[in-house]
Write an enzyme that holds these catalytic residues in place. Structure first.
Site, PDB file in Angstrom:
ATOM      1  N   LYS A 173       0.835  -1.207   0.000  1.00 21.25           N
ATOM      2  CA  LYS A 173       0.000   0.000   0.000  1.00 21.25           C
ATOM      3  C   LYS A 173       0.866   1.251   0.000  1.00 21.25           C
ATOM      4  CE  LYS A 173      -1.932   2.892   2.926  1.00 21.25           C
ATOM      5  NZ  LYS A 173      -2.052   4.037   2.011  1.00 21.25           N
ATOM      6  N   GLU A 250       9.273   0.587  11.080  1.00 17.70           N
ATOM      7  CA  GLU A 250      10.336   1.578  10.956  1.00 17.70           C
ATOM      8  C   GLU A 250       9.642   2.922  11.128  1.00 17.70           C
ATOM      9  OE1 GLU A 250      12.255   4.285  10.097  1.00 17.70           O
ATOM     10  OE2 GLU A 250      12.841   3.686   8.066  1.00 17.70           O
ATOM     11  N   CYS A 284      13.302   9.979   7.754  1.00 18.91           N
ATOM     12  CA  CYS A 284      13.103   9.422   9.102  1.00 18.91           C
ATOM     13  C   CYS A 284      14.355   9.619   9.954  1.00 18.91           C
ATOM     14  CB  CYS A 284      12.721   7.957   9.024  1.00 18.91           C
ATOM     15  SG  CYS A 284      13.840   6.958   8.067  1.00 18.91           S
ATOM     16  N   GLU A 384       9.024  14.717  16.191  1.00 18.77           N
ATOM     17  CA  GLU A 384       9.479  14.643  14.809  1.00 18.77           C
ATOM     18  C   GLU A 384       8.707  15.666  13.973  1.00 18.77           C
ATOM     19  OE1 GLU A 384       8.474  11.114  12.328  1.00 18.77           O
ATOM     20  OE2 GLU A 384      10.618  11.138  11.903  1.00 18.77           O
TER      21      GLU A 384
HETATM   22  P1  NAI Z   1       1.373   7.793   8.559  1.00 19.11           P
HETATM   23  O1  NAI Z   1       2.146   6.942   9.476  1.00 19.11           O
HETATM   24  O2  NAI Z   1      -0.057   8.062   8.930  1.00 19.11           O
HETATM   25  O3  NAI Z   1       1.392   7.159   7.085  1.00 19.11           O
HETATM   26  C1  NAI Z   1       2.302   6.190   6.627  1.00 19.11           C
HETATM   27  C2  NAI Z   1       1.547   5.101   5.896  1.00 19.11           C
HETATM   28  O4  NAI Z   1       0.652   4.471   6.801  1.00 19.11           O
HETATM   29  C3  NAI Z   1       0.685   5.600   4.739  1.00 19.11           C
HETATM   30  O5  NAI Z   1       0.694   4.651   3.691  1.00 19.11           O
HETATM   31  C4  NAI Z   1      -0.694   5.672   5.357  1.00 19.11           C
HETATM   32  O6  NAI Z   1      -1.738   5.561   4.422  1.00 19.11           O
HETATM   33  C5  NAI Z   1      -0.671   4.463   6.273  1.00 19.11           C
HETATM   34  N1  NAI Z   1      -1.641   4.505   7.354  1.00 19.11           N
HETATM   35  C6  NAI Z   1      -2.192   5.599   7.942  1.00 19.11           C
HETATM   36  N2  NAI Z   1      -3.044   5.240   8.910  1.00 19.11           N
HETATM   37  C7  NAI Z   1      -3.057   3.886   8.943  1.00 19.11           C
HETATM   38  C8  NAI Z   1      -3.723   2.915   9.753  1.00 19.11           C
HETATM   39  N3  NAI Z   1      -4.571   3.272  10.707  1.00 19.11           N
HETATM   40  N4  NAI Z   1      -3.459   1.611   9.536  1.00 19.11           N
HETATM   41  C9  NAI Z   1      -2.582   1.233   8.597  1.00 19.11           C
HETATM   42  N5  NAI Z   1      -1.940   2.096   7.802  1.00 19.11           N
HETATM   43  C10 NAI Z   1      -2.158   3.409   7.961  1.00 19.11           C
HETATM   44  O7  NAI Z   1       2.147   9.162   8.364  1.00 19.11           O
HETATM   45  P2  NAI Z   1       1.609  10.535   7.731  1.00 19.11           P
HETATM   46  O8  NAI Z   1       0.227  10.838   8.251  1.00 19.11           O
HETATM   47  O9  NAI Z   1       1.784  10.490   6.278  1.00 19.11           O
HETATM   48  O10 NAI Z   1       2.669  11.556   8.332  1.00 19.11           O
HETATM   49  C11 NAI Z   1       2.555  11.997   9.669  1.00 19.11           C
HETATM   50  C12 NAI Z   1       3.923  12.067  10.303  1.00 19.11           C
HETATM   51  O11 NAI Z   1       4.463  10.768  10.437  1.00 19.11           O
HETATM   52  C13 NAI Z   1       4.988  12.817   9.526  1.00 19.11           C
HETATM   53  O12 NAI Z   1       4.894  14.186   9.668  1.00 19.11           O
HETATM   54  C14 NAI Z   1       6.236  12.231  10.108  1.00 19.11           C
HETATM   55  O13 NAI Z   1       6.527  12.830  11.334  1.00 19.11           O
HETATM   56  C15 NAI Z   1       5.870  10.785  10.347  1.00 19.11           C
HETATM   57  N6  NAI Z   1       6.331   9.921   9.244  1.00 19.11           N
HETATM   58  C16 NAI Z   1       7.479   9.219   9.405  1.00 19.11           C
HETATM   59  C17 NAI Z   1       7.982   8.475   8.369  1.00 19.11           C
HETATM   60  C18 NAI Z   1       9.239   7.684   8.499  1.00 19.11           C
HETATM   61  O14 NAI Z   1       9.873   7.403   7.512  1.00 19.11           O
HETATM   62  N7  NAI Z   1       9.606   7.266   9.666  1.00 19.11           N
HETATM   63  C19 NAI Z   1       7.321   8.441   7.044  1.00 19.11           C
HETATM   64  C20 NAI Z   1       6.097   9.166   6.994  1.00 19.11           C
HETATM   65  C21 NAI Z   1       5.639   9.897   8.059  1.00 19.11           C
END
Ligand code: NAI
Ligand code: MG
Length: 489
Positions: A173, A250, A284, A384
């Site tokens: 996804k 991660e 990240c 973050e």
């Molecule tokens: P997110 O963690 O919500 O999204 C990442 C992935 O998880 C996306 O594909 C999203 O559709 C999916 N997702 C969202 N809710 C879910 C759920 N309940 N169950 C399963 N999958 C789900 O992150 P988002 O909203 O894009 O960004 C928010 C913050 O998260 C960012 O500002 C950053 O601080 C952090 N982040 C960290 C990342 C990393 O590489 N460690 C990458 C992306 C975001």
């Protein structure tokens, strides 16, 4: 405008709800639409992956064949590199220069795991018996893989390559905002004859719908996730409440980039700037806390500000650009909320903090932003931000540096800059982080493990460790003694 399909069971199918607008963040202009997959469509992808794993030819493919398929994927990625890099930049906003690195890294990832497929071996255990005790490694099964938007194609590679290496099948996804290269990748996979239908399925859509369905499904054996700590928690909860599927996470970070007074000056200044502003800070492992020895603080701050001010912000398709827009206007606003918060908390804004004007005003741009006068307990020093915002914190001596470095809930990465090898090793040993660089920050290679301690995650990706997450162990005991045990005599 193009509408991206779903890729399920080796077929491109139109989603029932193609309402996800895909926007070029550099211009704000729509570039495509994508499907928001429903629960039923996600279940159909799980069915396809389940069938491909349980009964399809992939289950009996030899390790050699799996490796060859991975190498073919790499070859095709390299052949399409220019188009893929351009598409990544248009959808995500990163400089084309960086997108080209990402596509090459994605291909390298498939090459690495292509080679590794034939090197996965088990053990013969020296049990004290007339028996052959074996440890077999078997694929864990159907894997749900949920990825973020900061390295869309590369994260797909980090997930899919080790899974296929192990013999698993997957439902991937992509993040809501960035499905373009994942769907282009589906087209690349679709032409590979030796990759059976249903081994890789790619389903776009919302986290709470598609991602949560994968995490809660009793027919998914493992979930691999990269994203926020908050979503990571909900995935772990869903796994606990369903079938105790394997979960690797991660998550985010607040990584310290630590500078001692004896560090090589030019490379340290560059490392401080690159460490946080590469990929617009949407990394990240971003070095989003610069810890600097107090006696060089003023000079170092000045040098870092000067270098950051000169970063070329611009059209990400322009080869000279070193910082593009953030991924979406909504994310830019979220990051600006942290800038506001920093001001309210009394930190001193020494660079940036605003949106550039002129030709860039339409895009989701934010200037490189530096805060000084930051207390380690402030929100901007703890949470973050995931954008081009860095805090500078002075320290007094090694123990103080380590104490501040470790004083967040995160433990993904860190770096230490010094010419004193003894001190470098002492600090390396004391940092609670899964990745530590000495006199560098950010180099990442598929050959070395990647992942975090504390709330930055669980498990490791990449390297040999990366494939272990996709393997189950089976202990087999083969009795070589035909006589009865004589237990009941
Ligand atoms: P997110 O963690 O919500 O999204 C990442 C992935 O998880 C996306 O594909 C999203 O559709 C999916 N997702 C969202 N809710 C879910 C759920 N309940 N169950 C399963 N999958 C789900 O992150 P988002 O909203 O894009 O960004 C928010 C913050 O998260 C960012 O500002 C950053 O601080 C952090 N982040 C960290 C990342 C990393 O590489 N460690 C990458 C992306 C975001
Ligand atoms: Mg979210």
């Amino acid at each position: 405008m193009e509408t991206l399909p779903l890729y399920i069971g080796g077929r491109f199918v139109d989603g029932a709800d193609p309402s996800q607008e895909i926007v070029n963040p550099a211009t704000g202009a729509p570039m495509a639409r994508a499907a928001r997959a429903t629960g039923a469509e996600t279940e159909a992808a799980i069915d396809a992956a389940r069938e491909a794993f349980d009964t399809g030819p992939w289950a009996t493919a030899t390790a050699l064949k799996r490796g060859q398929v991975l190498l073919e994927i790499a070859r095709r990625l390299r052949a399409s590199a220019a188009e893929l890099a351009r598409l990544e930049t248009e959808n995500m906003g990163k400089p084309i220069f960086e997108a080209e690195f990402d596509v090459a890294d994605a291909a390298t990832c498939f090459e690495y795991y292509g080679g590794l497929a034939t090197k996965i071996t088990g053990d013969v255990n020296p049990v004290p018996d007339e028996a052959l005790s074996l440890t077999l490694k078997e694929p864990v099964g159907v894997c749900g893989q949920i990825i973020p938007w900061n390295y869309p194609l590369l994260m797909a590679a980090w997930k899919i390559a080790p899974a296929l290496c192990a013999g698993c099948t997957v439902v991937l996804k992509p993040a809501e905002a960035t499905p373009a290269t994942a769907m282009a990748f589906a087209r690349i996979l679709d032409g590979i004859e030796d990759l059976p239908r249903g081994v890789v399925n790619i389903v776009t859509g919302d986290g709470p719908a598609v991602g949560a369905t994968l995490a809660a499904s009793p027919r998914v054996d493992k979930v691999a996730f990269t994203g926020s700590t908050r979503t990571g928690r909900s995935i772990l909860r869903a796994a606990a409440d369903s079938n105790l599927k394997r979960v690797t996470l991660e998550l985010g970070g607040k990584s310290p980039n630590i500078f001692f007074a004896d560090a090589g000056w030019e490379s340290a200044v560059e490392g401080a700037v690159f460490g946080v502003f590469v990929n617009q800070g949407e990394v990240c492992s971003a070095g989003s806390r610069i810890l600097v020895e107090r006696r060089i603080h003023d000079d170092f701050l000045e040098a870092v500000v000067e270098k950051a001010r000169a970063i070329r912000l611009g059209d990400p398709l322009d080869r000279a650009t070193r910082m593009g827009p953030l991924v979406t206007a909504a994310h830019r606003d979220r990051v600006m909320g942290y800038v506001e918060q920093g001001r309210r908390e009394g930190a001193r804004l020494v660079l940036g903090g605003g949106r550039p004007d002129g030709g860039l005003a339409r895009g989701a741009y934010l200037e490189p932003t530096i805060f000084d006068g930051v207390d380690p307990g402030m929100t901007i020093a703890q949470e973050e931000i995931f954008g081009p915002v860095v805090v500078i914190i002075p320290f007094d001596g090694e123990a103080d540096a380590v104490r501040i470095a470790n004083a967040t809930p995160y433990g993904l990465a860190g770096a230490v800059w010094t010419r004193d090898i003894f001190r470098a090793f002492r600090v390396v040993r004391r940092l609670k982080a899964g990745i530590v660089w000495v006199n560098h920050m950010q180099p990442t290679y598929v050959e070395a493990p990647w992942g975090g301690m504390k709330m930055s995650g669980a498990g490791r990706e990449l390297g040999r460790y990366g494939v272990e997450n996709y393997l189950e162990l089976k202990q087999v005991h083969i009795n070589l003694n035909e006589n009865p045990m004589g237990w009941y005599a």
